[in-house]
Scaffold this motif. Sequence first.
Motif, PDB file in Angstrom:
ATOM      1  N   MET A  80       0.082   8.219   7.715  1.00  0.00           N
ATOM      2  CA  MET A  80       0.379   7.050   6.893  1.00  0.00           C
ATOM      3  C   MET A  80      -0.616   6.991   5.744  1.00  0.00           C
ATOM      4  O   MET A  80      -1.805   7.240   5.944  1.00  0.00           O
ATOM      5  CB  MET A  80       0.301   5.769   7.724  1.00  0.00           C
ATOM      6  N   ALA A  81      -0.129   6.650   4.561  1.00  0.00           N
ATOM      7  CA  ALA A  81      -0.985   6.560   3.378  1.00  0.00           C
ATOM      8  C   ALA A  81      -0.689   5.258   2.646  1.00  0.00           C
ATOM      9  O   ALA A  81       0.401   5.083   2.090  1.00  0.00           O
ATOM     10  CB  ALA A  81      -0.744   7.756   2.454  1.00  0.00           C
ATOM     11  N   PHE A  82      -1.652   4.342   2.682  1.00  0.00           N
ATOM     12  CA  PHE A  82      -1.504   3.051   2.015  1.00  0.00           C
ATOM     13  C   PHE A  82      -2.420   2.990   0.805  1.00  0.00           C
ATOM     14  O   PHE A  82      -3.618   3.282   0.892  1.00  0.00           O
ATOM     15  CB  PHE A  82      -1.854   1.903   2.964  1.00  0.00           C
ATOM     16  N   ASN A  83      -1.859   2.610  -0.336  1.00  0.00           N
ATOM     17  CA  ASN A  83      -2.651   2.381  -1.534  1.00  0.00           C
ATOM     18  C   ASN A  83      -3.406   1.056  -1.416  1.00  0.00           C
ATOM     19  O   ASN A  83      -3.027   0.185  -0.631  1.00  0.00           O
ATOM     20  CB  ASN A  83      -1.736   2.333  -2.758  1.00  0.00           C
ATOM     21  N   PRO A  84      -4.463   0.868  -2.183  1.00  0.00           N
ATOM     22  CA  PRO A  84      -5.157  -0.427  -2.178  1.00  0.00           C
ATOM     23  C   PRO A  84      -4.190  -1.554  -2.558  1.00  0.00           C
ATOM     24  O   PRO A  84      -3.317  -1.390  -3.416  1.00  0.00           O
ATOM     25  CB  PRO A  84      -6.243  -0.250  -3.243  1.00  0.00           C
ATOM     26  N   ASP A  85      -4.348  -2.691  -1.899  1.00  0.00           N
ATOM     27  CA  ASP A  85      -3.546  -3.886  -2.164  1.00  0.00           C
ATOM     28  C   ASP A  85      -2.060  -3.674  -1.899  1.00  0.00           C
ATOM     29  O   ASP A  85      -1.224  -4.377  -2.472  1.00  0.00           O
ATOM     30  CB  ASP A  85      -3.756  -4.375  -3.604  1.00  0.00           C
ATOM     31  N   GLU A  86      -1.712  -2.750  -1.020  1.00  0.00           N
ATOM     32  CA  GLU A  86      -0.310  -2.510  -0.691  1.00  0.00           C
ATOM     33  C   GLU A  86       0.049  -3.251   0.596  1.00  0.00           C
ATOM     34  O   GLU A  86      -0.401  -2.881   1.680  1.00  0.00           O
ATOM     35  CB  GLU A  86      -0.059  -1.016  -0.521  1.00  0.00           C
ATOM     36  N   PRO A  87       0.869  -4.304   0.516  1.00  0.00           N
ATOM     37  CA  PRO A  87       1.176  -5.105   1.705  1.00  0.00           C
ATOM     38  C   PRO A  87       1.964  -4.317   2.746  1.00  0.00           C
ATOM     39  O   PRO A  87       2.866  -3.547   2.410  1.00  0.00           O
ATOM     40  CB  PRO A  87       2.018  -6.265   1.146  1.00  0.00           C
ATOM     41  N   HIS A  88       1.615  -4.528   3.998  1.00  0.00           N
ATOM     42  CA  HIS A  88       2.341  -3.927   5.109  1.00  0.00           C
ATOM     43  C   HIS A  88       2.039  -4.727   6.373  1.00  0.00           C
ATOM     44  O   HIS A  88       1.052  -5.448   6.450  1.00  0.00           O
ATOM     45  CB  HIS A  88       1.939  -2.462   5.301  1.00  0.00           C
ATOM     46  N   ASP A  89       2.902  -4.585   7.364  1.00  0.00           N
ATOM     47  CA  ASP A  89       2.659  -5.206   8.663  1.00  0.00           C
ATOM     48  C   ASP A  89       2.688  -4.095   9.708  1.00  0.00           C
ATOM     49  O   ASP A  89       2.345  -2.957   9.385  1.00  0.00           O
ATOM     50  CB  ASP A  89       3.681  -6.321   8.933  1.00  0.00           C
ATOM     51  N   GLY A  90       3.092  -4.381  10.924  1.00  0.00           N
ATOM     52  CA  GLY A  90       3.162  -3.297  11.902  1.00  0.00           C
ATOM     53  C   GLY A  90       3.308  -3.783  13.325  1.00  0.00           C
ATOM     54  O   GLY A  90       2.798  -4.848  13.689  1.00  0.00           O
ATOM     55  N   HIS A  91       4.019  -2.990  14.123  1.00  0.00           N
ATOM     56  CA  HIS A  91       4.162  -3.260  15.555  1.00  0.00           C
ATOM     57  C   HIS A  91       4.678  -2.003  16.233  1.00  0.00           C
ATOM     58  O   HIS A  91       5.152  -1.061  15.568  1.00  0.00           O
ATOM     59  CB  HIS A  91       5.122  -4.434  15.802  1.00  0.00           C
ATOM     60  N   SER A  92       4.603  -1.979  17.540  1.00  0.00           N
ATOM     61  CA  SER A  92       5.049  -0.809  18.278  1.00  0.00           C
ATOM     62  C   SER A  92       6.564  -0.670  18.191  1.00  0.00           C
ATOM     63  O   SER A  92       7.303  -1.650  18.253  1.00  0.00           O
ATOM     64  CB  SER A  92       4.632  -0.920  19.749  1.00  0.00           C
TER      65      SER A  92
END
Length: 271
Positions: free
Chosen positions: A62-74
């Motif tokens: 996974m590659a997230f840029n700065p200030d890139e909104p995301h959430d997450g769960h199994s």
Amino acid sequence: MSEWVEYRRMPDRPVEVMRAHFERHVYHLHAHETYSFGLTDFGAQSFDCRGAARVSAAGMVMAFNPDEPHDGHSATEAGFTYRIVHIGTELITDLLSDRAGRPAGLPLFAEPVLHDPLLAGALGRLYASLTSHATELARDEALSATVAALVQRGARAPRTRTVIGGGNGAIARRVRDVLDERYLETLSMDDLVASTGASRFALYRAFRANYGLAPSDYQRILRLRAARRLIAAGRPVAEAAVAAGFADQAHLTRWFRRCYGITPGVYSRAG
């Protein structure tokens, strides 16, 4: 398998690492100041990013840029295990500029999920070097090699802040400027209306369209970042909570874990 988290902050560079197994934990929509590179080791995690649902299964990066909104769960009943490395933008710039022999801009990672065994291997080696008794020289070499590989194989263009043009873009920028300057204040929608001249609906829609967050979510993120800085500087968690605009330590702890997967106490001890 019960949920667990290992977290460490590097004392001499803007780098933080985490390894965790989650089954029930759900990440609230949030964004990091840093670049964040994750490697899923077991199971699969699902998250929303850039307006689409994503899945990172075992072996994916996974590659997230700065200030890139995301959430997450199994994405599975068995949960997921992953490792993630957060790297400050200034270190990314230094590493890329040194490698190029000239000033380099910040990269933009076009896809949040990369199925690339070479990158997975490089990220795994970087994590191992940062969490073992590797020498400082070995850690620096791993950082440089991994960042170079990630940019070469995963980045597509220099990073620029994505802002929709026209009036909506101007409104969104003004709202963000107000929140950046006054995030500790008890702001209302009327305060944002007065600062932009736009209606409540127009400014909310413009901000969400440009930054992927509600203004209240962005204000909370700024307060969380302020609390992190204070805790990293040695302030007691209870003091940092109030100084960063939270009602008390319990209020900070709830949101800290929702957004970062750890408690402020764990973050404090990690340094």
